[in-house]
Design a protein around this motif. Structure first.
Motif, short mmCIF file in Angstrom:
data_model
loop_
_atom_site.label_atom_id
_atom_site.label_comp_id
_atom_site.label_asym_id
_atom_site.label_seq_id
_atom_site.Cartn_x
_atom_site.Cartn_y
_atom_site.Cartn_z
N ASN A 58 7.18 0.73 0.28
CA ASN A 58 7.91 -0.31 0.87
C ASN A 58 7.41 -0.37 2.40
O ASN A 58 7.46 0.73 3.00
N VAL A 59 6.67 -1.25 2.90
CA VAL A 59 6.19 -1.45 4.13
C VAL A 59 6.82 -2.31 5.06
O VAL A 59 7.41 -3.33 4.65
N GLU A 102 -2.17 -5.53 8.31
CA GLU A 102 -2.85 -4.22 8.56
C GLU A 102 -2.86 -3.29 7.41
O GLU A 102 -4.09 -2.86 7.03
N TRP A 103 -1.89 -2.94 7.23
CA TRP A 103 -1.66 -1.92 5.96
C TRP A 103 -2.37 -2.40 4.62
O TRP A 103 -3.17 -1.55 4.02
N LEU A 104 -2.20 -3.64 4.39
CA LEU A 104 -2.73 -4.11 3.08
C LEU A 104 -4.36 -4.28 3.27
O LEU A 104 -4.91 -3.71 2.06
N ILE A 105 -4.84 -4.43 4.46
CA ILE A 105 -6.35 -4.55 4.25
C ILE A 105 -6.78 -2.75 4.31
O ILE A 105 -7.79 -2.86 3.93
N TRP A 106 -6.07 -2.15 5.08
CA TRP A 106 -6.56 -0.45 4.95
C TRP A 106 -6.38 -0.12 3.66
O TRP A 106 -7.29 0.69 3.04
N MET A 107 -5.15 -0.42 2.77
CA MET A 107 -5.19 -0.08 1.48
C MET A 107 -6.19 -0.59 0.56
O MET A 107 -6.91 0.24 0.01
N THR A 154 -0.10 -4.27 -7.00
CA THR A 154 0.57 -5.34 -7.20
C THR A 154 1.60 -5.43 -6.29
O THR A 154 1.80 -4.47 -5.51
N LYS A 155 2.02 -6.53 -5.87
CA LYS A 155 3.36 -6.83 -5.03
C LYS A 155 4.59 -7.11 -5.88
O LYS A 155 4.45 -7.76 -6.72
N VAL A 156 5.32 -6.48 -5.28
CA VAL A 156 6.84 -6.57 -6.15
C VAL A 156 7.52 -7.91 -5.54
O VAL A 156 7.88 -8.04 -4.52
N VAL A 180 8.30 -5.17 2.67
CA VAL A 180 7.61 -5.67 1.49
C VAL A 180 7.23 -4.38 0.71
O VAL A 180 6.85 -3.43 0.99
N THR A 181 7.27 -4.68 -0.60
CA THR A 181 7.07 -3.68 -1.86
C THR A 181 6.20 -3.97 -2.45
O THR A 181 5.73 -4.98 -2.99
#
Length: 102
Positions: A9-10, A17-22, A42-44, A53-54
């Motif tokens: 959960n972000v 930024e986190w999504l790009i890094w992941m 996947t996005k919950v 957002v999870t």
């Protein structure tokens, strides 16, 4: 087949930024350990009471022994790499055993 599932959960303020890094850094680095065959992100699709957002990342691992090797050799280093987002996310991990696939 073992699926190593990481649910994260972000906070919304760092989500992009986190999504790009992941996608560009973290998941490829985990796969480079050669302990996993693939990763599915996947996005919950549920609005969280706690906000944020999870996401779920499922890493396919050929055996429990290989997963144990990841825990012993790589997990700490991989988790430390997320320190740039410290305090902005929570994560929990589960192991799933694949029973069948259709």
């Amino acid at each position: 087949m073992i699926i190593y599932n990481v649910t994260i959960n972000v906070e919304e303020e760092i989500e992009k930024e986190w999504l790009i890094w992941m996608q560009e850094t973290h998941i490829p680095e985990v796969l480079q350990t050669k302990k996993f065959q693939s990763a599915l992100m996947t996005k919950v699709r549920v609005e969280e009471d706690m906000g944020g957002v999870t996401y779920s990342v499922q890493y396919s691992c050929p055996s429990q022994e290989m997963l144990e090797a990841y825990y012993n050799e790589d997990q700490e280093r991989m988790q430390l790499s997320a320190n740039k987002f410290a305090g902005k996310f929570v994560a929990f991990r589960t192991e799933l055993e694949l029973i069948s696939q259709h």
